[in-house]
Design an enzyme around this catalytic site. Structure first.
Site, short mmCIF file in Angstrom:
data_model
loop_
_atom_site.label_atom_id
_atom_site.label_comp_id
_atom_site.label_asym_id
_atom_site.label_seq_id
_atom_site.Cartn_x
_atom_site.Cartn_y
_atom_site.Cartn_z
N HIS A 1 69.96 173.52 -37.27
CA HIS A 1 69.46 172.75 -38.43
C HIS A 1 68.93 173.63 -39.54
O HIS A 1 68.34 173.16 -40.47
CB HIS A 1 68.34 171.81 -37.97
CG HIS A 1 68.78 170.89 -36.89
ND1 HIS A 1 69.61 169.82 -37.13
CD2 HIS A 1 68.53 170.90 -35.57
CE1 HIS A 1 69.85 169.20 -35.98
NE2 HIS A 1 69.22 169.84 -35.03
N ARG A 2 69.12 174.93 -39.43
CA ARG A 2 68.43 175.80 -40.38
C ARG A 2 69.34 176.33 -41.46
O ARG A 2 68.89 177.02 -42.36
CB ARG A 2 67.78 176.97 -39.64
CG ARG A 2 66.84 176.53 -38.52
CD ARG A 2 65.91 177.62 -38.05
NE ARG A 2 66.58 178.88 -37.82
CZ ARG A 2 66.05 180.05 -38.13
NH1 ARG A 2 64.86 180.10 -38.67
NH2 ARG A 2 66.69 181.17 -37.88
N SER A 3 70.63 176.05 -41.35
CA SER A 3 71.55 176.76 -42.24
C SER A 3 71.37 176.35 -43.70
O SER A 3 71.48 177.20 -44.59
CB SER A 3 72.99 176.55 -41.81
OG SER A 3 73.34 175.21 -41.98
N ASP B 1 70.52 182.22 -32.79
CA ASP B 1 69.96 181.35 -33.82
C ASP B 1 68.73 181.97 -34.50
O ASP B 1 68.34 181.57 -35.59
CB ASP B 1 69.60 180.00 -33.18
CG ASP B 1 69.30 178.97 -34.26
OD1 ASP B 1 70.12 178.85 -35.17
OD2 ASP B 1 68.24 178.32 -34.19
#
Lengths: 324, 637
Positions: free
Chosen positions: A254-256, A168
């Protein structure tokens, strides 16, 4: 001084970046991560002999005039975190020696064979990349440093995968494949043989000199793109599509959506466009989503195939235009 | 062993390796160790001829540790940095050309295998250990041996690092006359000294190599395109193609030609055992370039006469190559180049059965609560906060670095120096060890007994799970397996753990006709002796699972003699029970007999279980299909 000379002489054995044949996605990912350091890093996964390490070193030597700060798989904790200068210490003087993580502040931190790195060293890197703080509490030292680095890792998936937490940390992932087209295969052979010859003859034919000159132009181009990044406007439809893509592909983490938008901006800066377009998003989507697809963390060969590409096209076509 | 320097094909390949740094990683398949050493000696002379640096030979092996390779903690002011022993460093790299020999890749230590992956063929090596930070462009030559049938045990990632492949069997075919004379010679030797084989290269040959090292050849793209003919796109590995190209170019240099042409590539491909595709790739050839493709269609045809003009040096070499015209007392070679096959199957790993663990190059997980017992092979040292299994030298070295600072502090505080070494907790170092095997899972599987009951796999599953959970080493004794080399004997398969692919392959094997159960139990007995009674073993539990109906039909003596007297007698059963009683005497062995519940002699599994002192667990009987019932009725008398 000795070490500086050592590194400079090694630098002359690196293939100029402009001579790398093919591997366009890999080059794009490295350039985007340089233009927008907040992307966090690039994981490069591919079979043996696909010029993964060569490309990373070539890119770093072009952009920084130096080899990338490298954590080899045999690194010990004192070198990763930092400690004392041993030569001085035995004389009774206490002089600190910065570790690799600190040395990579605002630079590229390269880990070759990242999947073979010792678990303990991986834990340290994870701590630093997730908090942005390097806490040194060893050998009587108790210090904290800010560390922002672009993490670049190369791996051969035949030798195992990465822990999800580490995976990630890499904003982008590239699945490198062999350049199978005959034209490119031939070009690779020609380049390798010319490079061999240049190393053996001290570059009598000027092959390296020519390549280094070309890298300077490219470097200027990429530097200019980096300077333009903050001026690039994020189009509303690109922002919307970034969120929709993340939802539709059911990505993990949650970063995409943020990374999709950021990578699209970096791409627009790279191609010298003032505003992002959906085609920019299309160009970077697989780099952001590949290792975040459901189940991708369970396999070492995170795949972005024809099916995913088709879905991407359909989703982007369905995004309403903002009319702006 | 014949004199290797008179083997021109071998000498051509070694010369190419010496001349081209990109070919200086050589894997020799099926070479005996003395042969490998001879090759290393020859290579060292060739390298010395073309290098300004002294060539130093080193060995990599089973006991190579991180500290051997990269160095341990050091004390610069006392020893001087140069004196610190580490195999690889920027200093050594600048002072010597290293030639590393690995006798057998399959027995290489894990840290050495990781070092091979890092070093072989690398453009840059980084060392970041114990206060040292360094990087260099490595100049090394690697020579490794490996049995071709064991290649499946190795990581393909590591194997890919070895560019050049040589087959000992093809380069040095066994000659009974040579062997006989060698044996006769050995028998007449008073001392145990090995037969002396001259590996000294003639000065004239070394001079030719030196000249070849000075030469470069032109590389027309059209000629290079010929290489694409040999390696198909569907099985394309870039490094293999690059190796072929480098070899062809080096052959051209060795020949004294001014440019690479198709015949060099054909020669190189022939030596590698590559065959040419029929279809040629559609490539644009620019007008005015040298025509690339000769008319020959197969690699078996003789090479085209070389159209390239010769340099004066090549003419000179051609003269030297004629033994009748040049009299050189030391000269052994009649030709510089010979293009016999060096390896017919250079990449056996492509087809080898998987026999390795997954992720063979990963370090074992760190034990944060180390055992007090010092077991497991040492693979390095780690920092520690406990006093168990201390690496004393590393601990003292770690403390010594701080002595000046600490002694100054102590002197200020106590007004007198401390009489010994001041060691603090942060100095402690412990050994890092590979995980030792503490439990063993042993399975005796009688394949002939489970033909009627296919539920045995389900019944075995909980035991396999348990073996996986405790990371037990695995031993499988195959009894009555089909395609056995000797049907009257049982076979043993050993694996580091349950995940090794050959465990699955063993479980899936077909059944044979004879049931050498007594021999299988005899082998089980030997295995138990080995793991429980031999040396400083630390196995504290063996789970022994037997799947058999007890109907052994081969007497033990017959198995041991290997005679094919297929007499089904009761002796086979009695011998099996006799061996089973011996196993019963072992402590720390938990034995379970999984009873396939045979229709005939249903009491035999019970008797076997009793003899073993085992727990008898029935395998649920599978209901027979109507067809099976009919067939059974027909067979019944």
């Amino acid at each position: 001084m000795k070490h500086k000379d050592e590194r400079q002489s090694v630098l002359r054995t690196i293939l100029p970046y402009t001579y790398i044949v093919g591997q366009e996605k890999l080059k794009l990912a490295l350039e985007l991560a340089y233009i927008a350091p907040r992307i966090g890093g690039v994981l490069i996964s591919g079979r043996r002999g696909t010029a993964k390490s060569t490309t990373v070193r070539a890119f770093a030597s072009m952009m920084y005039d130096a080899l990338p700060v490298t954590i080899p798989i045999n690194a010990t904790e004192d070198r990763v975190v930092g400690g004392w200068e041993v030569t001085e210490l035995v004389k009774g003087a206490t002089r600190k020696k910065i570790g690799l993580l600190e040395a990579a502040h605002q630079k590229l931190l390269y880990i070759d064979e990242v999947n073979l790195l010792d678990d303990h060293i991986i834990n340290i890197i994870l701590d630093v990349t997730s908090t942005g703080k390097l806490v040194i509490q060893r050998e009587g030292l108790d210090e904290t440093r800010d560390v922002e680095t672009t993490l670049v890792g190369t791996m051969n998936p035949e030798e195992g995968g990465l822990r999800p937490q580490l995976l990630d940390r890499f904003g982008l992932m590239v699945g490198v494949e062999e350049e199978a087209e005959p034209e490119n295969r031939l070009l690779i052979l020609e380049t390798v043989l010319k490079f061999d010859r240049a190393l053996q003859t001290g570059d009598e034919a000027g092959f390296l000199a020519q390549g280094y000159a070309a890298t300077q132009d490219l470097r200027t181009e990429i530097e200019a793109a980096k300077a333009r990044l903050l001026d690039v406007q994020l189009a509303p439809e690109v922002a919307t599509a970034s969120v929709q893509l993340s939802q539709s592909f059911k990505v993990e983490g949650h970063r995409s959506d943020y990374l999709l938008a950021l990578a699209a901006c970096a791409y627009a800066a790279r191609v010298n466009q003032p505003k992002t377009k959906l085609e920019h998003l299309r160009a970077v989507a697989d780099l952001v989503l590949r290792h975040r697809l459901p189940g991708a963390q369970q396999v070492n060969y995170a795949q972005w195939g024809a099916e995913e590409a088709q879905r991407l096209t359909e989703l982007l076509v369905s995004v309403p235009s903002s009319g702006s | 062993m014949p004199e290797l320097i008179s083997n021109t094909t071998l000498m051509t390949s070694l010369s190419c390796a010496a001349l081209n740094p990109g070919l200086r990683s050589i894997l020799v398949l099926d070479a005996p160790y003395p042969g490998l050493q001879h090759l290393a000696d020859i290579l060292a002379q060739l390298l010395q001829a073309i290098s300004d640096l002294p060539v130093k030979q080193h060995q990599f092996g089973t006991l190579t540790t991180d500290d051997d390779v990269w160095g341990s903690l050091y004390l610069p002011s006392y020893y001087g940095e140069r004196a610190i022993h580490r195999l690889f460093s920027a200093e050594r790299n600048a002072q010597e050309l290293q030639m590393i020999t690995i006798a057998d890749l399959t027995t290489l230590s894990l840290v050495a295998a990781r070092a091979v992956t890092t070093l072989v063929g690398a453009e840059v090596v980084h060392l970041e250990r114990n206060g040292i930070s360094s990087c260099w462009h490595p100049q090394q030559c690697w020579l490794a041996g490996c049995a071709s049938e064991a290649i499946g045990r190795l990581s393909p990632h590591m194997l890919d690092r070895f560019a050049l492949r040589l087959s000992w069997q093809e380069l040095v075919p066994p000659d009974p006359a040579d062997d006989a004379s060698a044996i006769a010679h050995l028998l007449t030797q008073v001392s145990t000294e090995a037969i002396e084989i001259s590996n000294t290269l003639a000065p004239s040959y070394l001079e030719q190599i030196k000249q070849a090292a000075q030469r470069q050849v032109e590389i027309p793209g059209s000629a290079l395109a010929h290489i694409l003919d040999y390696l198909p796109a569907q099985n394309y590995y870039p490094r293999r193609e690059i190796t072929l190209a480098r070899f062809a170019v080096t052959l051209a240099r060795l020949s004294g030609d001014v440019a690479l042409n198709a015949s060099h590539i054909d020669k190189a491909a022939r030596m590698f055992g590559f065959t040419r595709k029929q279809e040629l790739p559609q490539l644009d050839v620019k007008p005015g370039e040298v025509p690339a493709f000769p008319d020959e269609n197969t690699e078996a045809e003789p090479a085209q006469p070389d159209p390239t003009p010769k340099t004066p040096s090549s003419e000179l070499l051609a003269e030297v190559a004629q033994p009748t015209t040049v009299q050189l007392p030391e000269a052994i070679h009649t030709s510089v180049i010979d293009s016999g096959t060096i390896c017919r199957q250079p990449y056996p790993e492509d087809d080898a059965p998987l026999e390795r663990e997954e992720y063979t190059l990963k370090l074992p997980p760190t034990r944060y609560a180390p055992s007090r017992s010092a077991h497991g092979i040492i693979i390095g040292t780690d920092e520690s906060d406990r006093l168990y299994d201390l690496a004393i030298v590393s601990t003292i070295l770690a403390a010594a670095r701080f002595q000046k600072v600490r002694q100054d502090w102590y002197q200020r505080k106590h007004q007198h120096p401390y009489p010994g070494l001041l060691i603090e907790r942060m100095d402690l170092r412990r050994y890092r060890r590979s995980l030792p095997t503490e439990q063993v899972f042993m399975l005796l599987l009688d394949y002939t007994s489970v033909r009627e009951n296919r539920n045995w796999e389900q019944a075995l599953l909980p035991y396999l799970h348990a073996a996986y959970t405790v990371r037990a080493a695995v031993t499988i004794i195959k009894v009555g397996v089909g395609e056995a080399p000797s049907p009257l004997r049982a076979e043993v398969v050993r694996a580091k753990n349950i995940l090794v692919p050959r465990v699955g392959l063993a479980l899936e094997a077909g059944r044979g006709r004879a049931t050498p159960l007594a021999h299988g139990l005899s082998l089980a007995l030997e295995q138990l002796q080995r793991v429980l009674q031999h040396g400083r073993n630390i196995t504290h539990k063996v789970s022994f699972v037997v799947i058999s109906d007890g109907r052994g039909n081969v007497p033990l003596e017959l198995s041991l003699r290997g005679e094919r007297e297929m007499l089904v007698t009761r002796e086979g059963i009695d011998d099996a029970l006799h061996e089973a009683r011996k196993i019963r005497a072992f402590k720390h062995v938990e034995t379970v007999v999984l009873n396939p519940q045979p229709d005939y002699y249903p009491d035999l599994p019970e008797r076997l279980s009793e003899a073993l002192g085992a727990t008898l667990v029935p395998i649920p009987v599978q209901e027979k299909t109507p067809m099976e019932q009919v067939l059974e009725l027909e067979v019944m008398p």
